[in-house]
Design an enzyme around this catalytic site. Structure first.
Site, PDB file in Angstrom:
ATOM      1  N   CYS A  60       0.744  -1.160  -0.033  1.00  0.00           N
ATOM      2  CA  CYS A  60       0.092   0.122  -0.001  1.00  0.00           C
ATOM      3  C   CYS A  60       0.590   1.184  -0.023  1.00  0.00           C
ATOM      4  CB  CYS A  60      -1.029   0.086   1.413  1.00  0.00           C
ATOM      5  SG  CYS A  60      -1.996   1.589   1.403  1.00  0.00           S
ATOM      6  N   TYR A 191      -4.641   5.066  -9.353  1.00  0.00           N
ATOM      7  CA  TYR A 191      -5.980   4.554  -9.076  1.00  0.00           C
ATOM      8  C   TYR A 191      -7.071   5.217  -9.817  1.00  0.00           C
ATOM      9  CZ  TYR A 191      -3.732   2.519  -5.244  1.00  0.00           C
ATOM     10  OH  TYR A 191      -2.842   1.618  -4.357  1.00  0.00           O
TER      11      TYR A 191
HETATM   12  N1  LIG Z   1      -7.683   5.549   3.795  1.00  0.00           N
HETATM   13  C1  LIG Z   1      -7.853   5.659   2.347  1.00  0.00           C
HETATM   14  C2  LIG Z   1      -6.517   5.369   1.719  1.00  0.00           C
HETATM   15  C3  LIG Z   1      -5.848   3.968   2.178  1.00  0.00           C
HETATM   16  C4  LIG Z   1      -6.280   2.974   1.424  1.00  0.00           C
HETATM   17  O1  LIG Z   1      -6.959   3.020   0.480  1.00  0.00           O
HETATM   18  N2  LIG Z   1      -5.719   1.901   1.686  1.00  0.00           N
HETATM   19  C5  LIG Z   1      -6.020   0.581   0.907  1.00  0.00           C
HETATM   20  C6  LIG Z   1      -4.477  -0.027   0.606  1.00  0.00           C
HETATM   21  S1  LIG Z   1      -3.605   0.696  -0.588  1.00  0.00           S
HETATM   22  C7  LIG Z   1      -6.633  -0.187   1.755  1.00  0.00           C
HETATM   23  O2  LIG Z   1      -6.504  -0.377   2.966  1.00  0.00           O
HETATM   24  N3  LIG Z   1      -7.982  -0.960   1.325  1.00  0.00           N
HETATM   25  C8  LIG Z   1      -8.686  -1.810   1.848  1.00  0.00           C
HETATM   26  C9  LIG Z   1     -10.013  -1.750   1.192  1.00  0.00           C
HETATM   27  O3  LIG Z   1     -10.183  -1.495  -0.046  1.00  0.00           O
HETATM   28  O4  LIG Z   1     -10.919  -2.432   1.709  1.00  0.00           O
HETATM   29  C10 LIG Z   1      -9.186   5.178   1.886  1.00  0.00           C
HETATM   30  O5  LIG Z   1      -9.964   4.873   2.679  1.00  0.00           O
HETATM   31  O6  LIG Z   1      -9.245   5.290   0.589  1.00  0.00           O
END
Ligand SMILES: N[C@@H](CCC(=O)N[C@@H](CS)C(=O)NCC(=O)O)C(=O)O
Length: 325
Positions: A60, A191
């Protein structure tokens, strides 16, 4: 949570469930839920050694930048680190790298467990980075955007001797403005390209991304780092996207106008950072490849892992010392 049991962060279904796709087919990232700042004013999270645990997964980029800053500033003994495995499961990030498959401090198997303990009503994605207060077992912060800035400012009393000033006061306004552009046009643009559900949304993100990379290539022709002779928070933010670009985004997210190694200045800059303690030693290309490539089961039903690219080239010499005085 995604319905598909092979999910990953790259699985768009996950984001549909979280209502992050607009009617134009564009990806609109969810808002962070736990955003209390660190500090000593009322309502702020008290800054104490040993009180917080940072949870991350090596794939990540949003979590990686907090880990790099923790290393650069010497906060390893102040904020502990829990590492989830790179391929997210149907139950969320899993601590299967740890003995017994549970985080040794929190005793959780899956990240969503600690979100549910903190807020049973929470219905968003349980994401990394997550900061947990180990004294209360509550998630206190998942504000990936500002987390590095808290490490740089509120945690200053705990920085190691000689730690770099990644967020110098006189540059903060400029760095904030720059980081905002970096977020929209680089870090999150990949993304947006990868998660787009319409040709127009994909192309818009692609064009924005490469136009900005062209500008950054130019900017790095006259200075070693983004803000001159010293490292700043912005370099950390740019680096985490660069480290994932050729191994993942280029193919998985179709950001394929060219690779990072095709930009002479950016590529030398990326190698320079990679070879700086805190960057390369926290970068795990194998986890990055697995996380992005195997994570999207729908796009990779046979779960094949691309053999390339050759990542040994990150250790080759760079030319950035030419800017040193
Ligand atoms: N907190 C942010 C960014 C952090 C984020 O997207 N992290 C990803 C990994 S790069 C994650 O943990 N994803 C878990 C999921 O999609 O359930 C969000 O909610 O978009």
């Amino acid at each position: 949570m995604a319905k598909d049991n092979t999910v990953l962060d790259t699985n768009i279904a996950n984001h549909e469930d979280a209502h992050e796709i607009t009617k134009e087919g564009a990806f609109n990232r969810q808002k962070n839920r736990f955003t209390a700042p660190f500090g000593d004013s009322p309502g702020e999270l008290p800054v104490e050694a040993g009180r917080y645990r940072l949870l991350w997964a090596r794939i990540c980029p949003w979590a990686h930048r907090a880990v790099i800053v923790r290393e650069l500033l010497g906060l390893q003994d102040i904020i502990s680190l829990g590492t989830a495995s790179p391929v997210r499961t149907e139950n969320g990030w899993e601590f299967s790298l740890d003995e017994g498959g549970v985080d040794p401090v929190l005793g959780i198997r899956y990240l969503p467990e600690i979100y549910a303990e903190t807020d049973p009503e929470y219905s968003g994605r349980a994401t990394v980075p997550t900061v947990v207060d180990v004294t209360t077992r509550k998630v206190v912060n998942n504000d990936y955007f500002r987390l590095t800035n808290y490490f740089e400012t509120a945690f200053k009393p705990f920085h190691k001797a000689g730690a770099p000033d990644l967020y110098p006061e006189e540059l903060r306004a400029e760095i904030d403005e720059f980081n905002d552009i970096l977020f929209h046009e680089v870090n999150n643009a990949v993304y947006k390209a990868g998660f787009a559900q319409s040709q127009a949304a994909y192309e818009q993100a692609y064009d924005l991304l490469f136009a900005r990379l062209d500008q950054l290539e130019e900017r790095l022709s006259t200075r070693r780092y983004l803000f001159g002779d010293t490292l700043t928070d912005s370099d950390v933010r740019f680096y985490v996207t660069l480290a994932r670009f050729d191994a993942a985004y280029y193919s998985v997210f179709r950001t394929n106008r060219n690779r990072i190694i095709d930009f002479p200045n950016i590529w030398n800059y990326a190698k320079d950072l990679y070879q700086t303690p805190g960057f390369g030693d926290t970068t795990d290309f194998d986890s990055i490849k697995r996380g992005y490539q195997l994570g999207n089961h729908a796009n990779n039903p046979y779960q094949l892992l691309a053999k390339g690219p050759d990542v040994s080239i990150w250790n080759e010499p760079h030319d950035r010392n030419k800017f040193s005085k």
